[in-house]
Design a protein around this motif. Structure first.
Motif, PDB file in Angstrom:
ATOM      1  N   GLY A 351       0.799  -1.219   0.000  1.00  0.00           N
ATOM      2  CA  GLY A 351       0.000   0.000   0.000  1.00  0.00           C
ATOM      3  C   GLY A 351       0.827   1.262   0.000  1.00  0.00           C
ATOM      4  O   GLY A 351       0.444   2.258  -0.566  1.00  0.00           O
ATOM      5  N   LEU A 352       1.980   1.200   0.643  1.00  0.00           N
ATOM      6  CA  LEU A 352       2.837   2.378   0.680  1.00  0.00           C
ATOM      7  C   LEU A 352       4.231   2.001   0.198  1.00  0.00           C
ATOM      8  O   LEU A 352       4.619   0.847   0.222  1.00  0.00           O
ATOM      9  N   VAL A 353       4.963   3.029  -0.230  1.00  0.00           N
ATOM     10  CA  VAL A 353       6.357   2.818  -0.612  1.00  0.00           C
ATOM     11  C   VAL A 353       7.210   3.558   0.403  1.00  0.00           C
ATOM     12  O   VAL A 353       7.160   4.781   0.509  1.00  0.00           O
ATOM     13  N   MET A 356       9.496   6.589  -0.371  1.00  0.00           N
ATOM     14  CA  MET A 356       8.909   7.774  -0.992  1.00  0.00           C
ATOM     15  C   MET A 356       8.270   8.651   0.077  1.00  0.00           C
ATOM     16  O   MET A 356       7.864   8.177   1.127  1.00  0.00           O
ATOM     17  N   ASP A 360       4.443  11.505  -2.900  1.00  0.00           N
ATOM     18  CA  ASP A 360       4.530  10.411  -3.864  1.00  0.00           C
ATOM     19  C   ASP A 360       3.638   9.249  -3.458  1.00  0.00           C
ATOM     20  O   ASP A 360       3.094   8.545  -4.307  1.00  0.00           O
ATOM     21  N   MET A 363       0.367   9.997  -4.543  1.00  0.00           N
ATOM     22  CA  MET A 363       0.331   9.936  -5.999  1.00  0.00           C
ATOM     23  C   MET A 363       0.164   8.501  -6.507  1.00  0.00           C
ATOM     24  O   MET A 363      -0.253   8.287  -7.646  1.00  0.00           O
ATOM     25  N   LEU A 364       0.488   7.519  -5.656  1.00  0.00           N
ATOM     26  CA  LEU A 364       0.348   6.118  -6.077  1.00  0.00           C
ATOM     27  C   LEU A 364      -1.033   5.851  -6.651  1.00  0.00           C
ATOM     28  O   LEU A 364      -1.188   5.093  -7.600  1.00  0.00           O
ATOM     29  N   ARG A 365      -2.035   6.457  -6.053  1.00  0.00           N
ATOM     30  CA  ARG A 365      -3.408   6.215  -6.500  1.00  0.00           C
ATOM     31  C   ARG A 365      -3.769   7.069  -7.716  1.00  0.00           C
ATOM     32  O   ARG A 365      -4.634   6.706  -8.486  1.00  0.00           O
ATOM     33  N   TYR A 367      -1.476   8.866  -9.947  1.00  0.00           N
ATOM     34  CA  TYR A 367      -0.459   9.346 -10.881  1.00  0.00           C
ATOM     35  C   TYR A 367      -0.862   9.171 -12.341  1.00  0.00           C
ATOM     36  O   TYR A 367      -0.324   9.834 -13.220  1.00  0.00           O
ATOM     37  N   ARG A 368      -1.828   8.284 -12.614  1.00  0.00           N
ATOM     38  CA  ARG A 368      -2.218   8.070 -14.000  1.00  0.00           C
ATOM     39  C   ARG A 368      -3.019   9.235 -14.559  1.00  0.00           C
ATOM     40  O   ARG A 368      -3.142   9.397 -15.760  1.00  0.00           O
ATOM     41  N   GLN A 369      -3.607  10.032 -13.651  1.00  0.00           N
ATOM     42  CA  GLN A 369      -4.431  11.148 -14.120  1.00  0.00           C
ATOM     43  C   GLN A 369      -3.576  12.160 -14.863  1.00  0.00           C
ATOM     44  O   GLN A 369      -2.387  12.281 -14.623  1.00  0.00           O
ATOM     45  N   THR A 375       4.437  13.214 -14.533  1.00  0.00           N
ATOM     46  CA  THR A 375       3.583  13.183 -13.358  1.00  0.00           C
ATOM     47  C   THR A 375       3.362  14.604 -12.855  1.00  0.00           C
ATOM     48  O   THR A 375       4.230  15.456 -12.969  1.00  0.00           O
ATOM     49  N   ARG A 417      -5.207   8.259   2.722  1.00  0.00           N
ATOM     50  CA  ARG A 417      -5.209   8.248   1.264  1.00  0.00           C
ATOM     51  C   ARG A 417      -6.403   7.459   0.733  1.00  0.00           C
ATOM     52  O   ARG A 417      -7.084   7.885  -0.194  1.00  0.00           O
TER      53      ARG A 417
ATOM     54  N   TYR B 233      10.397  12.372 -13.043  1.00  0.00           N
ATOM     55  CA  TYR B 233       9.172  13.112 -13.349  1.00  0.00           C
ATOM     56  C   TYR B 233       8.241  12.394 -14.315  1.00  0.00           C
ATOM     57  O   TYR B 233       7.104  12.802 -14.491  1.00  0.00           O
ATOM     58  N   HIS B 234       8.705  11.347 -14.970  1.00  0.00           N
ATOM     59  CA  HIS B 234       7.859  10.644 -15.928  1.00  0.00           C
ATOM     60  C   HIS B 234       7.037   9.593 -15.196  1.00  0.00           C
ATOM     61  O   HIS B 234       7.471   9.047 -14.191  1.00  0.00           O
ATOM     62  N   LYS B 235       5.843   9.323 -15.720  1.00  0.00           N
ATOM     63  CA  LYS B 235       4.988   8.316 -15.088  1.00  0.00           C
ATOM     64  C   LYS B 235       5.664   6.946 -15.078  1.00  0.00           C
ATOM     65  O   LYS B 235       5.541   6.193 -14.118  1.00  0.00           O
ATOM     66  N   PHE B 238       8.108   6.748 -12.291  1.00  0.00           N
ATOM     67  CA  PHE B 238       7.415   6.558 -11.021  1.00  0.00           C
ATOM     68  C   PHE B 238       7.026   5.094 -10.851  1.00  0.00           C
ATOM     69  O   PHE B 238       7.242   4.495  -9.797  1.00  0.00           O
ATOM     70  N   GLU B 245      10.620  -0.759  -5.217  1.00  0.00           N
ATOM     71  CA  GLU B 245      10.486  -0.648  -3.767  1.00  0.00           C
ATOM     72  C   GLU B 245       9.626  -1.769  -3.209  1.00  0.00           C
ATOM     73  O   GLU B 245       9.916  -2.309  -2.153  1.00  0.00           O
ATOM     74  N   THR B 249       3.093  -3.525  -3.389  1.00  0.00           N
ATOM     75  CA  THR B 249       2.425  -2.231  -3.467  1.00  0.00           C
ATOM     76  C   THR B 249       2.084  -1.903  -4.914  1.00  0.00           C
ATOM     77  O   THR B 249       1.007  -1.386  -5.208  1.00  0.00           O
ATOM     78  N   TYR B 252      -0.864  -3.729  -5.883  1.00  0.00           N
ATOM     79  CA  TYR B 252      -1.974  -3.153  -5.119  1.00  0.00           C
ATOM     80  C   TYR B 252      -2.550  -1.908  -5.783  1.00  0.00           C
ATOM     81  O   TYR B 252      -3.741  -1.704  -5.791  1.00  0.00           O
ATOM     82  N   VAL B 253      -1.678  -1.067  -6.356  1.00  0.00           N
ATOM     83  CA  VAL B 253      -2.210   0.128  -7.010  1.00  0.00           C
ATOM     84  C   VAL B 253      -2.440  -0.119  -8.503  1.00  0.00           C
ATOM     85  O   VAL B 253      -2.677   0.815  -9.252  1.00  0.00           O
TER      86      VAL B 253
END
Lengths: 519, 377
Positions: A351-353, A356, A360, A363-365, A367-369, A375, A417, B233-235, B238, B245, B249, B252-253
């Motif tokens: 769930g978390l990194v 980060m 960030d 942003m995990l949830r 970042y695709r937007q 990003t 989050r 900065y790039h998706k 990320f 990491e 996770t 999960y996302v």
């Protein structure tokens, strides 16, 4: 001959991990020619206490006596020199070596496998083990591996044996075999300790039972003199009045329907067995159970992270449209409004990194937007800022790696989050694990606010008192099966406790899993 | 029996114990690294004086003059830094993803082979500019293929990427050895020699004087900056960081881990292939099995020392090139065996890498053993 002499005596043992007190002022004895059961809920400090005897941890305070002499056990080697051997839940064996090789591994002196095999056979004959010294570990069943672990400590001359939840991985038949062996060892005058939370097991095998609760010694009794009800009372304690709000659900409607959900893990263990229930909107469904009863698999199956072997999970939208969740990938399920905040034992595992920062991680949830390839951190930074303010997260900055935050703050970040995504279904597990009272109440409050907004909350918890105070309904799991669903208002703690340890919770009912409850 | 109230453990605390630093203070890192370099220099000086009787200061002078002694030396030092930098930057996305790509050598060599193949086989059918385009495409594609194969097997069947990428190196070396014989020039030499020496077909453009190698340097700077922005900065950057990491996770996302692994290694291999293009088309104009010269492995160290930050890699690759050149200069100047320079490089790297331990961990010594013992008496 030395029946019932004291083998190990613990006096005022205290162990802390940071701010968490794992064991507090525990005084107890382990005697020879006796099988002692240490009973307690998850996190009651059973394993920590035994780890201090077997040299894995060192007590912060208190004294340990072995055979009447005060000792300091600094390593597992010290422990084995004193004749103490522990068989852990997770076996520590080298797969590609044979049983005999594993058993002699690390022992000083010349390697003589033939002689070793001979001695191993002698031990087997003496106690009724059934194992081939020349068989490779990777070809063995779980129960055979456990046998090797037990022989390993016996081979090293242990006469005080500690078994950490030995039956957790065994079939009922294998458990019976293990019990027979343990009885043989008792006859031989060995001191045996089993750590367990299964009442049936305590009754089947132990002579004496010591109960721990929240790291403290609660009491002990001859097993033949206590009933399962009394043991449950000792284990779960009396109901504590908590000031957790429980507003009435507002127009609950079915939101998630689970039918006959069965999950079988990769190694063939049935984690969930035909589980059926409904979670309603605007309601908190508590999930109670001893750890490892299938809670994790249940939530992961709903979130699409765990493949189901059988059954269906249906999501019912406000307008009554039904959609099957099994077979969808986690992203699709999340987009439908199912949010999962699962706090694993290591907190950061899912769930978390850890490396980060807050931004960030938010942003995990999201970042695709945004259309571009890059990003955009401004929106997540705003979310992070809001979470920090609303939940009073203590952090030096939004860019500080969450690994460096305290456990409570990490959990607030995760739960915060998931709630920010305005979910329709909130799955949360162990959300208050390791948190102090204030932080816990912040989380309960958050969950209640979600409920008021019509979110269907499934709350997996460890603390029965909290579950009883917070939930509208409580689903009790026992060994991957639904042991029962009870209303949260007016639920009886002892009853729920029994349901967690025995199917249906009836002390006089048929023993679960064919275990021998007689005593 | 002592009274329970005073019961306290009589543990003999070990002499020291090691804990992981949760928070590394900003200056601790800098301080520890500086101390490490100073210590390394001192040990090198001592070692040299004891073994050769030379003045230790002259050793350091040699290291410096080996890299910056003349204008030519200075420029070729910078060129070496550029080549090492670009290959280090290439392996970085894989490493950020915790995909242990030790196949930088093979991926670059595959690029070299592809570039040389274009120069040799197409020289009579195409104009030079078209060949250059072919070379660029082919070398990048070859490097990408070399990177993709281990990633594909890892993503689909969970093979070990370290072994796989390592073995891909040998395949590349053997292929180059084979083609060196196929395209040998002059016949019977088993070597290719300078390709298109007279016509200079397929030689990449020269900016300024050829000895400055400005082309490679500019490419390295551009790639380094681009990678920095890609990773931070790039998706995609990320996503691959999340996969590195914690795969759970990432799952999960909703990140498709398999796809990220393959995509990242395609990129990693492609940039390695680009290095191969520079080595053949711009720097050496020939093809040999030792053209990459272990830079794919040195790159691992460069990337690691820079904590996978492309901008810091400018510094770390410079440090490693400086050491390498300085050490061979020492060997020549003092008429010492090549091995001596290896020893010095080894000593310095030992200290620099060893210092990372002291940055990440803290050592606590037993405090006041006497006082505590007195309390228990």
């Amino acid at each position: 001959m030395d029946n019932n002499t004291v083998a190990v005596r613990l006096e005022h043992i205290t162990k802390r991990f940071g701010a968490v007190i794992a064991n507090n002022d525990v005084t107890m004895e382990i005697r020879r020619g006796e099988i002692l059961a240490i009973l307690g809920e998850n996190g009651s400090g059973k394993t920590t206490l035994m780890n201090m005897i077997s040299g894995i941890y060192f007590p912060d305070e208190g004294k340990v006596y072995v055979n009447g002499k005060e000792v300091s056990i600094r390593s597992p080697r010290d422990a084995i020199d004193m004749g103490i051997g522990m068989i852990h839940q997770h076996f520590k064996l080298v797969d590609v070596l044979t049983a005999a090789e594993n058993i002699v591994l690390g022992l000083p002196g010349k390697l003589n496998l033939k002689q070793a095999a001979k001695r191993i056979r002698e031990i087997c004959d003496a106690y009724g083990f059934d194992v081939d010294p020349n068989q490779k570990i990777y070809t063995m069943s779980v129960s055979q591996k456990q046998t090797v672990e037990i022989i390993k400590v016996l081979y090293r001359g242990a006469d005080i044996l500690i078994l950490d939840e030995p039956t957790a991985v065994l079939t009922p038949q294998e458990a019976d075999k293990l019990f027979a062996v343990l009885r043989n060892m008792r006859r031989d005058g060995k001191a045996i300790v089993i750590i367990t939370h299964k009442l049936a097991e305590v009754q089947a095998i132990s002579d004496r039972v010591v109960t721990l609760r929240r790291g403290e010694y609660v009491g002990e009794e001859q097993t033949s003199r206590v009933t399962p009800q009394e043991m449950t009372d000792m284990m779960v304690g009396h109901k504590v009045q908590l000031n957790i709000e429980r507003p009435d659900p507002v127009s609950p409607k079915p939101r998630i329907e689970v039918k006959n959900l069965t999950v079988v893990s990769g190694d063939g263990v049935v984690q969930l067995d035909h589980v059926s229930f409904t979670a309603n909107s605007g309601e908190i469904l508590g999930v109670a159970g001893i750890s490892g009863s299938g809670q994790k698999e249940l939530l992961e199956a709903i979130a699409g992270l765990q493949a189901a072997t059988e059954g269906s999970i249906t999501y019912i939208d406000d307008d009554g449209t039904r959609e099957e969740l099994i077979g969808k990938d986690p992203l699709e399920i999340a987009d439908m409004g199912v949010a999962l905040s699962f706090v694993p034992e290591d907190r950061l595992g899912m769930g978390l990194v850890g490396d980060m920062g807050l931004t960030d991680n938010m942003m995990l949830r999201s970042y695709r937007q945004g259309a571009g390839p890059f990003t955009d951190r401004s929106a997540p930074r705003q979310v992070a800022q809001n979470v920090v303010e609303e939940l009073e997260v203590k952090t030096p900055s939004l860019e500080t790696p969450v690994r460096r935050l305290s456990g409570g703050n990490v959990q607030k970040v995760l739960v915060g989050r998931e709630i920010t995504s305005a979910p329709k279904v909130l799955l949360t597990a162990y959300a208050v694990r390791g948190l102090d009272i204030n932080a816990s109440y912040t989380i309960y409050d958050l969950i209640n606010r979600q409920k008021a907004q019509g979110v269907a909350v499934i709350y997996v918890g460890e603390d029965l008192d909290v579950l009883l105070a917070l939930s509208d309904r409580i689903l009790v799991l026992c060994g991957g099966k639904v042991s029962g669903i009870v209303p949260g208002r007016g639920a009886d703690k002892q009853q729920v406790g029994l349901m967690m340890t025995q199917m249906g919770g009836d002390a006089h009912a048929q023993p679960a899993d064919g275990e021998d409850t007689g005593a | 029996m002592p009274s329970p109230q005073t019961a306290k453990t009589q543990a003999r605390e070990p002499l020291f114990h090691i804990t992981k630093r949760v928070l590394v203070p900003r200056f601790t890192g800098l301080k520890v690294r500086l101390i490490a370099i100073v210590l390394a220099m001192a040990v090198c000086a001592l070692l040299t004086t004891i073994l050769t009787g030379e003045n230790p200061l002259s050793i350091f002078q040699s290291i410096f003059s080996g890299s910056f002694g003349t204008v030519r030396k200075t420029w070729s030092t910078i060129r070496d830094v550029a080549i090492l930098l670009i290959i280090s930057v290439a392996v970085t996305p894989a490493f950020r993803m915790r995909f242990w790509n030790v196949g930088g050598d093979g991926q670059a060599l595959a690029g070299c082979l592809a570039a040389a193949a274009c120069m040799i086989t197409l020289r009579d059918v195409m104009p030079s500019w078209a060949i250059m385009i072919c070379m660029t495409v082919a070398s990048i594609a070859a490097g990408a293929l070399w990177g993709f194969l281990p990633a594909f097997f890892k993503a689909k069947w969970g093979t070990n990427e370290t072994l796989f990428t390592l073995m891909m190196n040998y395949i590349a070396t053997q292929l180059v050895a084979f083609f060196c014989v196929v395209w040998e020039n002059p016949k019977g030499s088993g070597q290719i020699g300078i390709i298109n020496q007279r016509t200079q077909i397929g030689w990449l453009p020269v900016i300024g004087e050829s000895k400055y190698h400005l082309f490679s340097i500019i490419v390295a700077v551009v790639v380094c900056l681009a990678m920095y922005f890609y990773l931070n900065y790039h998706k995609h950057g990320f996503e691959l960081t999340v996969v590195g990491e914690s795969e759970r996770t990432a799952h999960y996302v909703g990140i498709k881990v398999d796809r990220v692994i393959m995509r990242t290694m395609l990129l990693s291999g492609a940039v390695c292939g680009l290095t191969g293009l520079l080595l053949v088309g711009s720097v050496n104009h020939t093809l040999t099995t030792t053209l990459v010269d272990g830079r794919g492995f040195t790159a691992v160290m460069v990337a690691w020392l820079a904590h996978f930050n492309p901008l810091w890699m400018v510094l770390t690759s410079f440090l490693l090139v400086l050491l390498d050149r300085g050490a061979s200069e020492i060997a020549t100047n003092f008429a010492l065996n090549e091995s001596f320079s290896d020893i010095l490089t080894g000593v310095i790297l030992f200290f620099i890498i060893g210092s990372e331990f002291f940055i990440r961990y803290e050592i606590h010594f037993r405090h006041h053993p006497g006082k505590e013992a007195a309390e228990h008496v």
